[in-house]
Design an enzyme around this catalytic site. Sequence first.
Site, short mmCIF file in Angstrom:
data_model
loop_
_atom_site.label_atom_id
_atom_site.label_comp_id
_atom_site.label_asym_id
_atom_site.label_seq_id
_atom_site.Cartn_x
_atom_site.Cartn_y
_atom_site.Cartn_z
N TYR A 33 0.82 -1.21 0.00
CA TYR A 33 0.00 0.00 0.00
C TYR A 33 0.85 1.25 0.00
O TYR A 33 2.06 1.19 0.22
CB TYR A 33 -0.97 -0.02 1.19
CG TYR A 33 -0.35 0.30 2.54
CD1 TYR A 33 0.49 -0.61 3.19
CD2 TYR A 33 -0.59 1.51 3.18
CE1 TYR A 33 1.04 -0.31 4.42
CE2 TYR A 33 -0.04 1.81 4.42
CZ TYR A 33 0.77 0.90 5.03
OH TYR A 33 1.33 1.20 6.26
N ARG A 52 8.19 3.69 -4.72
CA ARG A 52 8.28 2.75 -3.60
C ARG A 52 7.28 1.62 -3.78
O ARG A 52 7.58 0.46 -3.46
CB ARG A 52 8.06 3.48 -2.28
CG ARG A 52 8.25 2.54 -1.07
CD ARG A 52 8.23 3.25 0.25
NE ARG A 52 6.94 3.86 0.51
CZ ARG A 52 6.68 4.67 1.54
NH1 ARG A 52 7.65 4.98 2.39
NH2 ARG A 52 5.49 5.18 1.72
N LYS A 148 6.44 -2.23 2.03
CA LYS A 148 5.26 -1.62 2.67
C LYS A 148 4.03 -2.51 2.49
O LYS A 148 3.17 -2.26 1.66
CB LYS A 148 5.03 -0.22 2.07
CG LYS A 148 4.12 0.65 2.91
CD LYS A 148 4.21 2.09 2.45
CE LYS A 148 3.13 2.97 3.02
NZ LYS A 148 3.11 3.07 4.48
N GLU A 180 11.68 2.46 14.61
CA GLU A 180 10.79 3.47 14.03
C GLU A 180 9.48 3.48 14.83
O GLU A 180 9.27 2.64 15.71
CB GLU A 180 10.52 3.19 12.55
CG GLU A 180 9.90 1.84 12.27
CD GLU A 180 9.77 1.53 10.77
OE1 GLU A 180 9.67 2.46 9.96
OE2 GLU A 180 9.75 0.32 10.44
N LEU A 204 10.92 1.02 7.37
CA LEU A 204 10.42 1.52 6.10
C LEU A 204 11.16 2.82 5.76
O LEU A 204 11.27 3.70 6.61
CB LEU A 204 8.91 1.79 6.18
CG LEU A 204 8.30 2.20 4.85
CD1 LEU A 204 8.15 0.98 3.94
CD2 LEU A 204 6.96 2.88 5.04
#
Length: 284
Positions: A33, A52, A148, A180, A204
């Site tokens: 996504y 990406r 992702k 993160e 990510l």
Amino acid sequence: MTRTVYVNGEYVAEQEAKVSVFDRAFLFADAVYEVTSVLNGKLVDFDNHMKRLQRSMLELNYGPKIDEDEFLEFHRKLVSINKIDEGIVYLQVSRGIAERDFAFPSSDTKLTVTAFTQKKKLIENETATKGITVITVDDLRWKRCDIKTIQLLYPSIAKTEALKKGADDAWMTQNGYVMEGSSNNAWIIKGKNIHTREADNLILNGITRLAVMKVAEQLKYRVVPKQFTVTEAENADEAFITSATAFVTSVVKINDYKINNGKIGVFTQSLREAYIKQALDTLT
Ligand code: PMP
């Protein structure tokens, strides 16, 4: 007002938007996504989000390729139909529909492409004014966080845990190092240096992270990508997160430690303002 949602080339009312129970997104979280923010009715950093997305699909061996022009067209159309001045477009691409089997289906299986919009105040909102508080939790995710995917159960658990403890978000850690946030990249400022973890397979590589690095350079700030410990974060001069929806948002408390006396720091604020300015100057 009913939203219009995009489902495999069609624009349908959200109540009518349906996908098969055999979709691999539903059965295996086999989907990737992107979330692209919208300012002044236009898209922020769309090209990089598409790059990406292509990379995520390549890493997972999705057969069919996407047509970026077509994706741009339906993003714009959704923004326009739903009258989104400020908010986001959520885009999901799954490997498609196949009989339930762990092995990937044939590489010509048709992708399932869905997208919807959300209205959101991105520039002026409560967290922009007050900052956020975070707690740290163990990072229990898989080792390909650079892709992702919609496999977001652990970040969802972590965020819920943070809210339960009275914080706004969770920073995920491994061996004492901050990886993160549940849905954002983590940064600290110490002295003249700005640190965020190097992008490898364990985090990510945020589109906002990359844009903020450039903005920081233009401001002549020194970004030194490196991982940092929870203790370093708790003792930082300033801290912040970046993401497509948070832009640059100050972190004013980490666990029991107030950062910058619990106030938004000057460097963080200037980075936020400079990031928003360049985003507004480069809309698609
Ligand atoms: N890390 C994680 C785990 C995320 O989910 C996100 C947002 N999707 C980010 C970082 C930030 O990425 P971006 O700046 O591209 O929104």
